[in-house]
Scaffold this motif. Structure first.
Motif, PDB file in Angstrom:
ATOM      1  N   ASN A   1       0.856  -1.194   0.000  1.00  0.00           N
ATOM      2  CA  ASN A   1       0.000   0.000   0.000  1.00  0.00           C
ATOM      3  C   ASN A   1       0.890   1.242   0.000  1.00  0.00           C
ATOM      4  OD1 ASN A   1      -2.003  -1.854  -0.066  1.00  0.00           O
ATOM      5  ND2 ASN A   1      -2.692  -1.583   2.033  1.00  0.00           N
ATOM      6  N   ASN A   2       0.723   2.166   0.968  1.00  0.00           N
ATOM      7  CA  ASN A   2       1.575   3.366   0.904  1.00  0.00           C
ATOM      8  C   ASN A   2       2.822   3.269   1.780  1.00  0.00           C
ATOM      9  OD1 ASN A   2       0.209   3.494   3.209  1.00  0.00           O
ATOM     10  ND2 ASN A   2      -0.632   5.561   2.967  1.00  0.00           N
ATOM     11  N   HIS A   3       3.136   2.055   2.293  1.00  0.00           N
ATOM     12  CA  HIS A   3       4.362   1.868   3.091  1.00  0.00           C
ATOM     13  C   HIS A   3       5.519   1.490   2.177  1.00  0.00           C
ATOM     14  CE1 HIS A   3       2.510   1.823   7.170  1.00  0.00           C
ATOM     15  NE2 HIS A   3       1.444   1.670   6.416  1.00  0.00           N
ATOM     16  N   VAL A   4       6.650   2.111   2.417  1.00  0.00           N
ATOM     17  CA  VAL A   4       7.821   1.882   1.575  1.00  0.00           C
ATOM     18  C   VAL A   4       8.893   1.204   2.427  1.00  0.00           C
ATOM     19  CG1 VAL A   4       9.610   3.028   0.206  1.00  0.00           C
ATOM     20  CG2 VAL A   4       7.264   3.908   0.173  1.00  0.00           C
ATOM     21  N   PHE A   5       9.516   0.160   1.896  1.00  0.00           N
ATOM     22  CA  PHE A   5      10.533  -0.594   2.633  1.00  0.00           C
ATOM     23  C   PHE A   5      11.901  -0.420   1.983  1.00  0.00           C
ATOM     24  CE2 PHE A   5       6.424  -2.624   2.875  1.00  0.00           C
ATOM     25  CZ  PHE A   5       6.237  -2.757   4.243  1.00  0.00           C
ATOM     26  N   SER A   6      12.932  -0.622   2.771  1.00  0.00           N
ATOM     27  CA  SER A   6      14.334  -0.626   2.321  1.00  0.00           C
ATOM     28  C   SER A   6      14.613   0.451   1.253  1.00  0.00           C
ATOM     29  CB  SER A   6      14.750  -2.019   1.832  1.00  0.00           C
ATOM     30  OG  SER A   6      13.834  -2.568   0.917  1.00  0.00           O
ATOM     31  N   ASN A   7      14.240   1.683   1.606  1.00  0.00           N
ATOM     32  CA  ASN A   7      14.482   2.837   0.720  1.00  0.00           C
ATOM     33  C   ASN A   7      13.958   2.639  -0.692  1.00  0.00           C
ATOM     34  OD1 ASN A   7      15.757   4.379   2.694  1.00  0.00           O
ATOM     35  ND2 ASN A   7      17.672   3.226   2.369  1.00  0.00           N
ATOM     36  N   ASP A   8      12.843   1.899  -0.781  1.00  0.00           N
ATOM     37  CA  ASP A   8      12.181   1.696  -2.074  1.00  0.00           C
ATOM     38  C   ASP A   8      13.069   0.965  -3.084  1.00  0.00           C
ATOM     39  OD1 ASP A   8       9.798   1.846  -3.372  1.00  0.00           O
ATOM     40  OD2 ASP A   8      10.077   3.880  -4.143  1.00  0.00           O
ATOM     41  N   ALA A   9      13.978   0.144  -2.560  1.00  0.00           N
ATOM     42  CA  ALA A   9      14.864  -0.625  -3.447  1.00  0.00           C
ATOM     43  C   ALA A   9      15.023  -2.022  -2.845  1.00  0.00           C
ATOM     44  CB  ALA A   9      16.221   0.057  -3.549  1.00  0.00           C
TER      45      ALA A   9
END
Ligand code: PLP
Length: 301
Positions: free
Chosen positions: A266-274
């Motif tokens: 959803n709108n959560h981003v993990f590991s700096n989006d990479a």
């Protein structure tokens, strides 16, 4: 007469090797009318089946769970899978083998014991569950709390099946919202799986994966073996959505692409989006295992 394009895929049905485009089941087959069917999918990579025995064993267990009985022994199935891949000439293939309840022996009969169960198999060029560019950037998953995974006491997810009603509804919601794919929760709000993949989260160096409501994926098993070999602790346990949203890294596992970085829910981003660091190492190890002769069996082309 058009030339047959065997590279599009080959199938084995009723003892015949045929182009996949000509393979079909009758409209009265319960596999079609009731999703009363089980199947498995193994891949061929660089001309070799990866962990074929694990897939055949899981399929035999699925047959037992579904009370399906087919004539073919494990050796027969192995031989058929080799034959279809060899006929197609494909060196990178998605190989599906299926057992269907079949047609009722007496037309209109509604007793599942009175059907002609049958086995068939087909292969096509390797199928990526996520496209290669999505894998490189990291998968964006949608969780729709309104669509839950079907209860495991209703449809046993450990017997690989075609009951995709929940997945399909959730996939429409994910695609409408601009995501790559979907991940379903169970009734308690714990993670289960997505259409064609298992899920893992990594928190403080420990790897967690849902314990129930999921197919026991072969790639999930391989990922756990890679973790064990590298001293990474894995816990097979309930994983809530809240826990997942706190994770450092996430990854999915599937025969259709291996160990796949997930960078958003959803709108959560993990590991700096990479793709995360641990995930990337596990992914490299997964592909390296394809060079280990103990893990593979060469197709008899
Ligand atoms: N979960 C579901 C529902 C699947 O259909 C699949 C594979 O298609 C998986 C998980 C992943 O399993 P495997 O790693 O054996 O491909």
């Amino acid at each position: 007469m058009n030339e047959i394009n065997w590279e599009a895929g080959a199938a084995w049905m009723k003892g015949e090797l045929i182009p996949v485009s000509q393979a079909s089941v009758p409209v009265t087959d319960w596999g079609l009318t009731h999703s009363d069917i089980t199947y498995d999918v193994v891949h061929v990579w660089d001309g070799k089946f990866f962990r074929l025995d694990d897939y055949l064993l899981r399929f035999e267990n699925s047959l037992r769970k579904c009370r399906l009985s087919v004539e073919q022994s494990r050796q027969d199935m192995r031989h058929i899978l080799h034959q279809i891949v060899a006929r197609s000439g494909l060196r990178y293939a998605y190989v599906s083998f299926v057992a269907s309840r079949g047609q009722p022996l007496v037309a209109g009969c509604r007793d599942p014991r009175e059907c002609a169960n049958h086995f068939y198999a087909w292969c096509v060029p390797f199928v990526w569950v996520f496209t290669e560019d999505v894998i490189e950037r990291g998968v964006r998953l949608h969780v729709d709390e309104q669509v839950r995974r079907i209860e495991q006491h209703a449809v046993d997810p450990t017997a690989k099946n075609y009951h995709w009603g929940d997945f399909t509804r959730a996939l429409f919601a994910a695609k409408d919202a601009g995501f790559d794919n979907t991940l379903l929760l169970d009734e308690r709000g714990n993670l289960t799986e997505g259409p064609g993949f298992n899920i893992f989260i990594i928190q403080d160096g420990i790897v967690y994966t849902p314990r129930s409501g999921v197919l026991e994926g072969i790639t999930r098993q391989v990922a756990m073996e890679i973790c064990a070999a590298n001293g990474v602790t894995v816990q097979v346990t309930d994983v809530s959505l809240d826990q997942a949203l706190q994770a450092d890294e996430l990854f999915a596992t599937t025969t259709g692409g291996g160990i796949i970085p997930v960078t958003r829910i959803n709108n959560h981003v993990f590991s700096n989006d990479a793709p995360g660091e641990i995930t990337s190492r596990l992914r490299d190890s997964y592909w390296q295992l394809h060079n280990d002769p103990a893990m593979s069996e060469a197709v008899c082309y």
